[in-house]
Design a protein around this motif. Sequence first.
Motif, PDB file in Angstrom:
ATOM      1  N   ILE A  60      42.025 101.878  23.276  1.00  0.00           N
ATOM      2  CA  ILE A  60      42.829 101.720  22.064  1.00  0.00           C
ATOM      3  C   ILE A  60      43.141 100.236  21.894  1.00  0.00           C
ATOM      4  O   ILE A  60      43.837  99.641  22.709  1.00  0.00           O
ATOM      5  CB  ILE A  60      44.127 102.536  22.168  1.00  0.00           C
ATOM      6  CG1 ILE A  60      43.805 104.003  22.456  1.00  0.00           C
ATOM      7  CG2 ILE A  60      44.954 102.410  20.901  1.00  0.00           C
ATOM      8  CD1 ILE A  60      45.002 104.805  22.906  1.00  0.00           C
ATOM      9  N   GLN A  61      42.598  99.650  20.834  1.00  0.00           N
ATOM     10  CA  GLN A  61      42.793  98.217  20.598  1.00  0.00           C
ATOM     11  C   GLN A  61      42.802  97.968  19.092  1.00  0.00           C
ATOM     12  O   GLN A  61      41.761  98.027  18.436  1.00  0.00           O
ATOM     13  CB  GLN A  61      41.700  97.387  21.269  1.00  0.00           C
ATOM     14  CG  GLN A  61      41.924  95.897  21.171  1.00  0.00           C
ATOM     15  CD  GLN A  61      40.889  95.094  21.935  1.00  0.00           C
ATOM     16  OE1 GLN A  61      39.829  95.591  22.293  1.00  0.00           O
ATOM     17  NE2 GLN A  61      41.194  93.827  22.181  1.00  0.00           N
ATOM     18  N   ASN A  62      43.975  97.728  18.547  1.00  0.00           N
ATOM     19  CA  ASN A  62      44.071  97.419  17.135  1.00  0.00           C
ATOM     20  C   ASN A  62      43.397  96.090  16.827  1.00  0.00           C
ATOM     21  O   ASN A  62      43.290  95.208  17.693  1.00  0.00           O
ATOM     22  CB  ASN A  62      45.534  97.384  16.699  1.00  0.00           C
ATOM     23  CG  ASN A  62      45.957  98.663  16.008  1.00  0.00           C
ATOM     24  OD1 ASN A  62      45.393  99.050  14.980  1.00  0.00           O
ATOM     25  ND2 ASN A  62      46.947  99.332  16.577  1.00  0.00           N
ATOM     26  N   GLY A  63      42.979  95.939  15.583  1.00  0.00           N
ATOM     27  CA  GLY A  63      42.248  94.744  15.205  1.00  0.00           C
ATOM     28  C   GLY A  63      43.060  93.476  15.253  1.00  0.00           C
ATOM     29  O   GLY A  63      42.501  92.380  15.248  1.00  0.00           O
ATOM     30  N   ASN A  64      44.410  93.574  15.304  1.00  0.00           N
ATOM     31  CA  ASN A  64      45.242  92.370  15.266  1.00  0.00           C
ATOM     32  C   ASN A  64      45.841  92.034  16.620  1.00  0.00           C
ATOM     33  O   ASN A  64      46.876  91.391  16.711  1.00  0.00           O
ATOM     34  CB  ASN A  64      46.357  92.539  14.241  1.00  0.00           C
ATOM     35  CG  ASN A  64      47.332  93.643  14.637  1.00  0.00           C
ATOM     36  OD1 ASN A  64      47.048  94.454  15.514  1.00  0.00           O
ATOM     37  ND2 ASN A  64      48.484  93.679  13.988  1.00  0.00           N
ATOM     38  N   THR A  65      45.186  92.436  17.686  1.00  0.00           N
ATOM     39  CA  THR A  65      45.678  92.119  19.027  1.00  0.00           C
ATOM     40  C   THR A  65      44.517  92.092  20.001  1.00  0.00           C
ATOM     41  O   THR A  65      43.488  92.743  19.785  1.00  0.00           O
ATOM     42  CB  THR A  65      46.725  93.148  19.490  1.00  0.00           C
ATOM     43  OG1 THR A  65      47.152  92.821  20.819  1.00  0.00           O
ATOM     44  CG2 THR A  65      46.143  94.554  19.501  1.00  0.00           C
ATOM     45  N   SER A  66      44.679  91.353  21.079  1.00  0.00           N
ATOM     46  CA  SER A  66      43.663  91.340  22.129  1.00  0.00           C
ATOM     47  C   SER A  66      44.062  92.224  23.303  1.00  0.00           C
ATOM     48  O   SER A  66      43.349  92.283  24.294  1.00  0.00           O
ATOM     49  CB  SER A  66      43.419  89.905  22.615  1.00  0.00           C
ATOM     50  OG  SER A  66      44.605  89.326  23.126  1.00  0.00           O
ATOM     51  N   GLN A  67      45.207  92.909  23.230  1.00  0.00           N
ATOM     52  CA  GLN A  67      45.600  93.808  24.309  1.00  0.00           C
ATOM     53  C   GLN A  67      44.968  95.178  24.102  1.00  0.00           C
ATOM     54  O   GLN A  67      44.756  95.622  22.978  1.00  0.00           O
ATOM     55  CB  GLN A  67      47.114  93.915  24.419  1.00  0.00           C
ATOM     56  CG  GLN A  67      47.812  94.579  23.256  1.00  0.00           C
ATOM     57  CD  GLN A  67      49.322  94.603  23.441  1.00  0.00           C
ATOM     58  OE1 GLN A  67      49.886  93.849  24.235  1.00  0.00           O
ATOM     59  NE2 GLN A  67      49.994  95.460  22.699  1.00  0.00           N
ATOM     60  N   THR A  68      44.662  95.842  25.203  1.00  0.00           N
ATOM     61  CA  THR A  68      43.932  97.104  25.188  1.00  0.00           C
ATOM     62  C   THR A  68      44.664  98.126  26.041  1.00  0.00           C
ATOM     63  O   THR A  68      45.186  97.795  27.106  1.00  0.00           O
ATOM     64  CB  THR A  68      42.506  96.921  25.729  1.00  0.00           C
ATOM     65  OG1 THR A  68      41.872  95.840  25.039  1.00  0.00           O
ATOM     66  CG2 THR A  68      41.678  98.181  25.552  1.00  0.00           C
ATOM     67  N   PHE A  88      44.916  92.709  29.445  1.00  0.00           N
ATOM     68  CA  PHE A  88      44.192  91.655  28.749  1.00  0.00           C
ATOM     69  C   PHE A  88      43.058  91.177  29.647  1.00  0.00           C
ATOM     70  O   PHE A  88      43.286  90.822  30.810  1.00  0.00           O
ATOM     71  CB  PHE A  88      45.115  90.474  28.436  1.00  0.00           C
ATOM     72  CG  PHE A  88      46.324  90.833  27.612  1.00  0.00           C
ATOM     73  CD1 PHE A  88      46.323  90.659  26.243  1.00  0.00           C
ATOM     74  CD2 PHE A  88      47.471  91.341  28.214  1.00  0.00           C
ATOM     75  CE1 PHE A  88      47.441  90.975  25.484  1.00  0.00           C
ATOM     76  CE2 PHE A  88      48.587  91.661  27.467  1.00  0.00           C
ATOM     77  CZ  PHE A  88      48.575  91.482  26.091  1.00  0.00           C
ATOM     78  N   VAL A  89      41.834  91.133  29.113  1.00  0.00           N
ATOM     79  CA  VAL A  89      40.699  90.634  29.879  1.00  0.00           C
ATOM     80  C   VAL A  89      39.620  90.182  28.902  1.00  0.00           C
ATOM     81  O   VAL A  89      39.482  90.739  27.807  1.00  0.00           O
ATOM     82  CB  VAL A  89      40.146  91.721  30.842  1.00  0.00           C
ATOM     83  CG1 VAL A  89      39.501  92.860  30.076  1.00  0.00           C
ATOM     84  CG2 VAL A  89      39.177  91.123  31.844  1.00  0.00           C
ATOM     85  N   GLU A  90      38.886  89.152  29.279  1.00  0.00           N
ATOM     86  CA  GLU A  90      37.765  88.669  28.479  1.00  0.00           C
ATOM     87  C   GLU A  90      36.517  89.481  28.835  1.00  0.00           C
ATOM     88  O   GLU A  90      36.048  89.441  29.979  1.00  0.00           O
ATOM     89  CB  GLU A  90      37.530  87.192  28.751  1.00  0.00           C
ATOM     90  CG  GLU A  90      36.194  86.641  28.252  1.00  0.00           C
ATOM     91  CD  GLU A  90      35.960  86.902  26.772  1.00  0.00           C
ATOM     92  OE1 GLU A  90      34.898  87.477  26.467  1.00  0.00           O
ATOM     93  OE2 GLU A  90      36.821  86.551  25.948  1.00  0.00           O
TER      94      GLU A  90
END
Length: 742
Positions: A106-114, A151-153
């Motif tokens: 679950i990751q909204n388009g306006n955040t980099s958190q998952t 958060f992870v790349e």
Amino acid sequence: MASNNIRAARTVRRALPLVSGVSLISLLAALPASAQQAATQPAPAAAYETGEYIELDPITVVATRTEQSWIDTLAGVSVVRPEQLEQMMPVRTEDLFRGMPGVTAIQNGNTSQTSINIRGLQDFGRVAVIIDGARQNFTQLGHANAAGSFFVEPGLIADVDVVRGPVSNIYGSGAIGGVVTMRTKDADDIIARGQTWGVETDGEFGSNGPMGYGSVLGAAQIGENVDLFGGGTFRKQDEYKDGNGDTVNNTGYETWTGIAKATFRPADFHEIKLTGLNYESQYTTSNEDSATTTQYNTDVANRTVTASWNYSNPDDNLFDFRSTVYWNQVEQNQVKVAGSNNAITGNIGDPRTFTIDTVGFDAYNTSRFEWGAVQNAVTYGGDYFHDDVDNVDNYGFGDGYNPSGERGVGGAFVQWSAKYANWLELITALRYDTYSLDGDGVSADGDHLSPKITLGITPWSWLTVYGTYAEGYRAPAVTETLVAGDHPAFFPGGAPPFEFVPNPNLKPEIGENKELGVNIKYDGLFTAGDKLRVKANIYQNDVEDYIELVTYGPPRCIVPNPSPVGPPCFAYNDYSLAQYQNVEEARLRGFEFEGTYDARKWFFSLAGQITEGEVTAGPDEGQPLSTIPPDQLTATLGARFLDEKLTVAVRWTAVAAKTAADLPDDSVYEPTDSFNLVSIYAGYQPSPNTLWRLSVENLLDEQYTQYQNFLPSAGLTVKGGLTIRFGGGQVASAATPALITK
């Protein structure tokens, strides 16, 4: 010479299933010379047909902490390896889990958190997420935030392993939904065999935004027993357009990462690894796609330091030791930049901060022995982590939703795995968990014993059937236990609508999972060199003492009448109190399937799930759970050309609708329509050191919104990428070459 054997043994142990009482170096040396040579260079397609090349299935330790082939694991396990990652070209963390049965990112388009949902369970650590051995426990609860994220790349990820359900209770408290482990790239992923240094450069560009990514990673072998690795990445995404061609507000972000690792082998079969990872991201987040809603400029930093000491000697059956100590900190700073001034979110320009520091350790050992015809492996160990939550919002209610406090969670386990004559396998485990929690004058503690038993039968070499009963234990989180205080008024001049009440008497959740599964592994089914792999299972997970936010109490006046004339109150809230309570029992059921067929010239995969869940006890008995993901099916068809230098593939994903009838009466999520996504991929590798990639995501420009997201997803997106690796130096040839897996 010893260091070469160490390096070979380490690689082979990752590549081969568990072998009790056998030296893996000796086992590898016994392979035909053609098979040994195949490990040192790329194999042409013809080698698969003649049997001169041995390609092993991916190895995982996520289910039992002992090395096993993915397909042989007696659990719902999925793995992602570099070949799949190259096809995905992941831009967002959620891309790493696309098409994985029973798993929703679950990751909204306006955040980099998952946030991760497994089999309908999510939030507050119900899914344990571990990166390089460090747990990710960040939580920011709000009107539009999942209660547990990380958060992870994705460009740094080398491996992803997921086990579904509480069957891996040896991983510690919380994982009643499952466990996700990720490994970042290391020197072994950069340095080519036979060389002493290497560099990998990667660049990507995407049309919808636009978006761009770049990375430089380097590694060097110093002498025979020291490896150094380091590098950085940068990713930028501008606001994307959805399937209707409309720009989705606040979907742009920038992310930087830096990573460094040092590996030392001070003695034969001993390895010490130090890792430092820094992740920083900037974006603007809001509760909906509107220019007038409350918006925050967000700066988040995820910092991780780990140190591990491993000992693995293939000839030592008594000790096979792994240990890790770690520190992880997530610091999220936000400043309100848009929206109305109010007591809930503060005024424009007001800051707030959410911080969690997690320190912990994890250590275990496996002893192997033979008892007659039975091969045994006993794994035993313990783990502990301590969360220190420090949230500050002096202008709004951010720290009201997210109280500060401390929590310590630890435990110990023992697991016995026994195999008899290659047709019978028994795994039994027992874990003891304990926890303590303090903050705002409130404290809580508890403990529990969680058993597990798995029985697998292999009537034919290509078929294994297994059954499992396993329990998982989740200690209450700081937020659930300590949240307290009046919720601010919804508008200026109003009264607080209700009061949060802490609950030090919360009981931990206990997941009781029953599962039946089948593994199919068949080589040479239709042609020489082809491979069929299938994993399927059905399950039922009954969660006792399920924790949920409950509202109760008499109505509360929220619009008092200041005049003595007329009614004393113009408007009431339906309730006056809110508290997390053990009010429900939940039952989750489902079916999961994933299968692949690979004939080298072409390949096909199919994966999907059916999931359902409802409340089985409590005031909401019979109500569906709002966290159940929609059913979905993913199919991939591909082919390889030009002596396997060119790979092309097409992927189709069908996701069912989530209707109002599928949601509880008080669900915070909106229904979503069904949708179909079609994507294509092409990868050309003219040499082992160069890879060109092209993908088209959402080829049909479908307009869709994923369930539990409030922003529509991106429309048609074209991505291109180029990876170049180079290196040099030369080491003395190893006495025994290592097998290579994909």
